[in-house]
Design an enzyme around this catalytic site. Structure first.
Site, mmCIF file in Angstrom:
data_model
loop_
_atom_site.group_PDB
_atom_site.id
_atom_site.type_symbol
_atom_site.label_atom_id
_atom_site.label_comp_id
_atom_site.label_asym_id
_atom_site.label_seq_id
_atom_site.Cartn_x
_atom_site.Cartn_y
_atom_site.Cartn_z
ATOM 1 N N SER A 113 0.817 -1.206 0.000
ATOM 2 C CA SER A 113 0.000 0.000 0.000
ATOM 3 C C SER A 113 0.857 1.263 0.000
ATOM 4 O O SER A 113 1.610 1.500 -0.927
ATOM 5 C CB SER A 113 -0.961 -0.018 1.188
ATOM 6 O OG SER A 113 -1.879 1.053 1.108
ATOM 7 N N HIS A 114 0.753 2.066 1.041
ATOM 8 C CA HIS A 114 1.411 3.365 1.116
ATOM 9 C C HIS A 114 2.827 3.275 1.661
ATOM 10 O O HIS A 114 3.501 4.295 1.789
ATOM 11 C CB HIS A 114 0.589 4.294 2.014
ATOM 12 C CG HIS A 114 0.341 3.720 3.381
ATOM 13 N ND1 HIS A 114 -0.435 2.609 3.564
ATOM 14 C CD2 HIS A 114 0.776 4.082 4.604
ATOM 15 C CE1 HIS A 114 -0.472 2.312 4.862
ATOM 16 N NE2 HIS A 114 0.255 3.184 5.509
ATOM 17 N N ASP A 277 -2.015 6.664 -3.511
ATOM 18 C CA ASP A 277 -0.897 5.989 -2.871
ATOM 19 C C ASP A 277 -0.331 4.864 -3.720
ATOM 20 O O ASP A 277 -0.635 4.739 -4.904
ATOM 21 C CB ASP A 277 -1.324 5.468 -1.499
ATOM 22 C CG ASP A 277 -2.292 4.306 -1.597
ATOM 23 O OD1 ASP A 277 -3.089 4.278 -2.563
ATOM 24 O OD2 ASP A 277 -2.284 3.424 -0.712
ATOM 25 N N ASP A 279 -0.769 1.576 -4.058
ATOM 26 C CA ASP A 279 -1.624 0.631 -4.773
ATOM 27 C C ASP A 279 -2.945 1.229 -5.223
ATOM 28 O O ASP A 279 -3.808 0.514 -5.725
ATOM 29 C CB ASP A 279 -1.870 -0.618 -3.921
ATOM 30 C CG ASP A 279 -2.695 -0.334 -2.673
ATOM 31 O OD1 ASP A 279 -2.634 0.799 -2.161
ATOM 32 O OD2 ASP A 279 -3.393 -1.252 -2.199
ATOM 33 N N ASP A 281 -5.477 2.799 -3.529
ATOM 34 C CA ASP A 281 -6.728 2.733 -2.777
ATOM 35 C C ASP A 281 -6.935 3.914 -1.838
ATOM 36 O O ASP A 281 -7.997 4.051 -1.242
ATOM 37 C CB ASP A 281 -6.850 1.404 -2.018
ATOM 38 C CG ASP A 281 -5.764 1.181 -0.986
ATOM 39 O OD1 ASP A 281 -4.864 2.033 -0.869
ATOM 40 O OD2 ASP A 281 -5.813 0.143 -0.293
ATOM 41 N N ARG A 282 -5.936 4.786 -1.704
ATOM 42 C CA ARG A 282 -6.080 5.945 -0.825
ATOM 43 C C ARG A 282 -6.084 7.229 -1.644
ATOM 44 O O ARG A 282 -5.684 7.247 -2.802
ATOM 45 C CB ARG A 282 -4.942 5.989 0.203
ATOM 46 C CG ARG A 282 -4.924 4.778 1.113
ATOM 47 C CD ARG A 282 -3.821 4.858 2.145
ATOM 48 N NE ARG A 282 -3.792 3.644 2.947
ATOM 49 C CZ ARG A 282 -3.554 3.603 4.247
ATOM 50 N NH1 ARG A 282 -3.319 4.715 4.904
ATOM 51 N NH2 ARG A 282 -3.546 2.460 4.898
ATOM 52 N N LYS A 376 -11.304 0.281 -0.743
ATOM 53 C CA LYS A 376 -11.266 1.726 -0.884
ATOM 54 C C LYS A 376 -10.679 2.064 -2.245
ATOM 55 O O LYS A 376 -9.987 1.244 -2.829
ATOM 56 C CB LYS A 376 -10.487 2.370 0.249
ATOM 57 C CG LYS A 376 -9.156 1.736 0.601
ATOM 58 C CD LYS A 376 -8.615 2.350 1.882
ATOM 59 C CE LYS A 376 -7.325 1.672 2.327
ATOM 60 N NZ LYS A 376 -7.580 0.408 3.030
#
Length: 543
Positions: A113-114, A277, A279, A281-282, A376
């Site tokens: 992710s982030h 981010d 991947d 999703d944010r 998300k």
């Protein structure tokens, strides 16, 4: 091509966190580590025999090799087909959509992710189920049990698949279908938003910067914002995914998205700014001189979602994670719809979405989404904001001012103390637990404590119970502080302190958040003794 069983033994530290297993990249590259975890997933889902799976990631270092290993393992375990994003690229929301659209049995998403990427940074792997959502607590428990008892894993001897060419290929008896990464996701977005109205914004001179942070949303943002919606070339910056994210930290907040923040606070800034981010999703939303907290973004979307064609009938309900501010609760109450408070982790929204109880979800950690997928979705949130701006003709600052005038302002901030020694972090939380019973009625930093507990959740759909989800302390005047250890780091522990205060006085709605929250911050420090217990003078990150 021969499938074989390779002997192995359990490897410590393969317990999934909030969203899959995250460790240092070199851990995943070590002998048997990735293979053990993949086999444990395949065994925990009842085996791969006859199953169709989706596979993709955010392009970080080791994604390419990990994908080839997973393909050979899926074939050895009897999978019928694996659908892979071209060049191994699939954003997390696009992977969720692909699983749902293809009616697959689940999918592997390779991302941390982030978290930063690179050979000396972070890597991650999670499994999403047939509904497109992250594995449930029950499934992650089964996966963990398998990691602790594994004795062998399946592997087929086969050459690498060329993932640069869309179309079918084979690994043993298994079909590998390489698909274009953006097309299906972009088509879904067109069914939800008024693309003509958004295109009209750009045609009328509306300006924007989207910072993809050298992460997975670059190709998606170029295709949607510049190619389809007509934003000028250069609207998307840092749009080429890189294995190390250009040496940056792909977390869309004012600290790490400093290039975008510099643009938005500089001379002659664009009308609108956004970032996503690692991947995809944010999201982060920024106006001219106006940073929108994720909690406020969720609340504003709840208030205006009906302006987007895909949500014209209104929302069935909304859900937020417990640490997320109660701003969306006030919107839900005004609209007469249900609002659910869940533990942190998108997997807890899945049953509510599947049951039709909610159609909008959000977390304070910059995650917002709806029932279109079971993750998300950063670009979805950006497109929703653009649709709202197009429909209202108002700027980000004007929209937020109107929102606060209508619902009140929930001042909100999160203080992160990163890589705290695990024993010190656990000691702090244990000490807080010991204080809970005696806190109500005490006055601390001028605030009177009204409640103190450790959050637990009973899912209203499947009845599952989840405990130990963070310590909540409420004060008179709708203020609160939450203490929680994060499950997204790869070393030590991240202590997150969430601070909130509701302000209803119109004359006090334009204060800096840290000033408005000064008493809550002081109370949190006094109650937890962060400096004394961790040695940290100040947070590493404030958002």
């Amino acid at each position: 091509m021969t499938a074989t069983q390779i002997p192995t033994s359990p490897i410590a530290g393969q317990k999934a966190g909030t969203s899959g297993l995250r460790r240092k990249t070199r851990d995943f590259m070590a002998p048997h580590f990735l293979e053990n975890y993949v086999q444990s997933i395949l065994t925990a889902i009842g085996g791969a025999q006859g199953k169709r799976l989706v596979l993709g990631g955010d392009g970080r270092f080791f994604n390419d090799r990990a994908i080839q290993i997973i393909l050979r393992m899926a074939a050895a375990n009897g999978a019928t087909e694996v659908i892979v994003g071209q060049n191994g690229i699939l954003s997390t929301p696009a992977a969720s959509h692909m699983i749902r659209m293809q009616k697959a049995d689940g999918g592997f998403i390779l991302s941390a992710s982030h978290n930063p990427g690179g050979e000396d940074e972070d890597f991650g792997l999670k499994f999403n189920m047939a509904n497109g959502g992250p594995a449930t607590e029950a499934l992650t428990d089964k996966i963990l049990a398998q990691t602790q008892s594994i004795t062998s894993y399946g592997m087929i001897d086969a050459p690498d698949v060329d993932l640069s060419v869309c179309g079918p290929a084979t690994v043993g008896d298994m079909t590998v279908t390489v698909v274009e990464s953006v097309t299906d996701y972009a088509a879904l977005m067109e069914t939800l938003f008024d693309f003509d109205a958004i295109a009209g914004l750009f045609a009328g001179g509306f300006t924007m910067r989207f910072d993809a942070m050298h992460a997975v949303t670059g190709p998606y943002a170029h295709a949607l914002l510049e190619d389809r919606l007509g934003a000028p070339k250069g609207t998307v910056i840092n749009g080429t995914p890189l294995p190390d994210f250009g040496g940056g930290h792909p977390d869309p907040n004012p600290i790490w998205a400093h290039e975008l923040m510099g643009i938005m606070t500089g001379d002659n800034p664009p009308d609108f700014g956004a970032a996503s981010d690692g991947d995809g999703d944010r999201n982060m939303i920024v106006g001219r001189g106006a940073y929108v907290t994720p909690s406020d973004s969720l609340a504003l979307i709840a208030a205006h979602a009906h302006r987007a064609p895909g949500y014209g009938q209104g929302l069935a309900g909304v859900a937020r994670s417990m640490p997320t501010s109660a701003a969306v609760d006030r919107v839900a109450a005004a609209k007469g719809i249900d609002c659910y408070e869940t533990p942190t982790g998108w997997k807890f929204f899945g049953s509510l979405l599947d049951a039709g109880k909610v159609s909008l979800c959000g977390e304070e950690s910059a995650g917002t989404g709806s029932g279109h997928v079971r993750e998300k979705d950063g670009l979805w949130a950006v497109l929703m904001w653009l649709n709202i701006i197009a429909a209202t003709g108002k700027s980000v600052s004007e929209l937020m001012a109107d929102h606060w005038a209508t619902y009140g302002r929930n001042y909100y901030s999160r203080h992160d103390y990163e890589a705290v020694e695990t024993d010190k972090a656990n000691g702090l939380m244990d000490a807080l637990r010991g204080k809970l019973a005696g806190l109500p009625g005490q006055t601390i930093a001028g605030l009177t404590v009204t409640m103190a507990d450790e959050f637990a959740y009973d899912d209203p759909v499947d009845g599952s119970h989840t405990s130990g989800q963070g310590i909540r302390i409420g004060f008179e005047g709708d203020a609160r502080v939450v203490f929680r250890l994060s499950g997204t780091g790869t070393q030590g522990a991240t202590l997150r302190v969430y601070l909130e205060l509701l302000e209803l006085d119109p004359a006090k709605m334009d204060l800096p958040a840290e000033e408005a929250l000064a008493a809550v911050i002081s109370a949190a420090d006094q109650i937890a003794g962060i400096k004394e217990r961790t040695g940290r003078e100040t947070p590493d990150v404030k958002t």
